[in-house]
Write an enzyme that holds these catalytic residues in place. Structure first.
Site, PDB file in Angstrom:
ATOM      1  CG  ASN A 195     -11.252  -8.555 -19.834  1.00  0.00           C
ATOM      2  OD1 ASN A 195     -10.120  -8.804 -20.783  1.00  0.00           O
ATOM      3  ND2 ASN A 195     -11.206  -9.233 -18.801  1.00  0.00           N
ATOM      4  CD  GLU A 196     -10.997  -3.270 -19.046  1.00  0.00           C
ATOM      5  OE1 GLU A 196     -11.697  -2.281 -18.008  1.00  0.00           O
ATOM      6  OE2 GLU A 196     -12.187  -3.842 -19.637  1.00  0.00           O
ATOM      7  CD  GLN A 197      -8.381  -6.518 -17.019  1.00  0.00           C
ATOM      8  OE1 GLN A 197      -9.263  -6.520 -17.867  1.00  0.00           O
ATOM      9  NE2 GLN A 197      -8.193  -5.679 -15.960  1.00  0.00           N
ATOM     10  N   GLY A 198      -6.979  -8.064 -22.215  1.00  0.00           N
ATOM     11  CA  GLY A 198      -6.637  -8.616 -23.357  1.00  0.00           C
ATOM     12  C   GLY A 198      -7.373  -9.725 -24.002  1.00  0.00           C
TER      13      GLY A 198
END
Length: 532
Positions: free
Chosen positions: A321-324
């Site tokens: 996911n884009e949070q890492g």
């Protein structure tokens, strides 16, 4: 040199009228310096200051309830808002809708990466992310309110190609969060659920002469923190606020699986109830391939991880996911944004570098409105301003995008019997509309670049052909005219070889995806050099 430890109220007193204030964090309290934000709100309610602020945050933060960005909702407190999403702070949606604040919703990756560009003193972020969407200055320039006049993004040309230049954002106060600070201001994040862009933001603040305040849970003696664990060096930190009651998220005090301290048994991951949402997540999961690197967006798409876990294929694919987070299972529900059982976690700007560089084989995203050309809107619907989060970074750069959503919304009821679908009650709102308000995904631009899109619903699957949206699959038990075409504001192309959706989707029993996945080609972006 020791860093000064101050109270949350003293941190709030650092803000002056008209300041640009940046707050870290994501979603439901991940990495949000809530004690400091509460103190800022408390000061305003008691004194009427600070006023006319600009609030910047890369990800939507709040609400659960009236937390995060909503602390700035009071009349006169906020002048402008720069973020990727307002959905987590409903009061700010109202302020933007009524034009009481200047409002922009930039892509999440843009704001995150811009921090790093600002840290290095570069003239801004140059990227193709946002071209031919409402972010593009030829459309709305990311504006969500009429009073938002400033051009935060410019169209430029480099060697005959169009690019976007996102200008640096001035900073006065930066509020970040970690877990432990030592007396020299070095900060570790061992209990945090997300890494965010804490380091890049602190460096950007240092470059601009802004004040950096980091809220932590505890204080350690100088020179006792493991050096390799320090995420924000003390040379970048001006003040530390200690909040012993700091929670990992708004909903969770502390879950060691969120911070990567341990891996949990897969059967502890929540299984989806058998509803239309699970049917959609299952059909989306049929697009998985062994070894594929994937992103899971918000909404229905987060259910793909639960389906993969239930089907025993979670270890055969790489979810992110884009949070890492890379690998494991991104979380659904109130703590969505973090993950469990992940293999690695990187700072958010680096995750978006990977995404923007075409690193994703398949992206699973939600849709809210689709027009006849296959363009998608997830950002704004009349008075409701959602924003885009990481949607544009992801959808504009993945090799394949699987958009998921119910066919209609607002009261939809279905039932399944004998592996067939029946619409019990139709939703009140159509999602396939003649025109969308804001373009968040441009189907024509995607086609020019060779990118592929599917639209998955509980009753049908569409792709984008030369003539626009095309129906390629229909659920067993569903009537084409009555259940599909009658509930669209336009007539899509019907594939000559219209197929029936897999009957396994409509049974509560597991689908046995592992067997089919084993024979699928590996989903790598391009062949790599290997040894024989």
């Amino acid at each position: 040199m020791k860093t000064r430890v101050i109270t949350a109220d003293e941190a709030a007193n650092l803000i002056q009228n008209g300041d640009n204030v940046l707050a870290s964090g994501s979603g439901g309290g991940h990495g949000v310096p809530q004690a400091v934000l509460d103190a800022v709100e408390r000061r305003f309610l008691e004194t009427g200051a600070p006023r006319d602020l600009c609030l910047i945050h890369a990800v939507g933060i709040g609400d659960r309830k009236l937390k995060g960005a909503a602390c700035f909702r009071h009349p006169g407190m906020l002048r402008r808002s720069i973020t990727s999403a307002l959905i987590d702070s409903p009061p700010l949606i109202d302020l933007a809708r009524d034009d009481k604040i200047e409002s922009w919703t930039l892509p999440q990756g843009v704001i995150s990466q811009l921090m790093r560009e600002m840290a290095a003193g570069r003239p801004g972020l140059v990227t193709r992310t946002g071209l031919h969407t409402f972010i593009d200055p030829r459309q709305l320039g990311a504006r969500q309110s009429p009073s938002a006049k400033e051009d935060l993004v410019r169209l430029i040309e480099i060697e005959g190609e169009d690019w976007l230049l996102f200008r640096p954002i001035p900073l006065d106060l930066v509020f970040l969060r970690g877990t432990t600070a030592d007396e020299n201001g070095n900060v570790t994040m061992e209990e945090e659920a997300i890494p965010g862009e804490m380091l890049s933001t602190a460096q950007a603040a240092r470059r601009q002469g802004a004040t950096v305040v980091v809220q932590v849970k505890r204080l350690a003696k100088a020179n006792t923190l493991p050096a390799r664990e320090v995420k924000i060096p003390g040379i970048l930190v001006d003040y530390v606020v200690v909040d012993p009651e700091q929670r990992q998220t708004y909903a969770t005090d502390y879950n060691p699986a969120y911070s990567g301290e341990l891996r949990v048994p897969l059967d502890s991951l929540v299984r989806l109830p058998f509803t239309e949402r699970k049917i959609i997540a299952r059909r989306a999961a049929l697009e998985l391939a062994k070894g594929a690197v994937c992103n899971l967006g918000a909404g229905i798409s987060t259910g793909v991880s639960a389906v993969a876990s239930e089907e025993g294929i979670l270890d055969d694919i790489i979810l992110s996911n884009e949070q890492g987070f890379i690998g494991g299972a991104p979380l659904t529900g109130v703590d969505s944004g973090t993950a469990q059982n992940y293999d690695a976690v990187v700072d958010q700007p680096y995750q978006f570098d990977f995404y923007d560089g075409g690193g994703l084989d398949v992206a699973f995203l939600s849709f809210a409105e689709v027009d006849p050309a296959g363009n998608v809107n997830i950002s704004r619907f009349g008075d409701k301003i959602v924003g885009v989060g990481g949607f544009i970074n992801i959808s504009q750069n993945a090799r394949k995008v699987v958009f998921s959503g119910t066919f209609t919304s607002g009261g939809l009821q279905i039932e399944c019997c004998d592996n067939r679908l029946r619409i019990v009650q139709e939703g009140r709102h159509r999602k396939f509309v003649p025109q969308i308000e804001q373009i968040c995904y441009n189907a024509g631009f995607a086609a020019e670049e060779g990118r592929v899109a599917l639209f998955v619903t509980e009753r049908g699957v569409f792709d984008v052909g030369p003539n626009g949206l095309r129906l390629i699959e229909i659920a067993p038990g569903v009537d084409l005219e009555q259940d599909i075409l009658a509930n669209m504001a336009f007539r899509p192309e019907i594939a000559a070889d219209l197929k029936t959706m897999d009957a396994r989707l409509f049974s509560e029993q597991p689908m046995g995806l592992a067997a089919g996945l084993a024979s699928a080609p590996e989903g790598r972006r391009k062949p790599r050099r290997t040894l024989n």
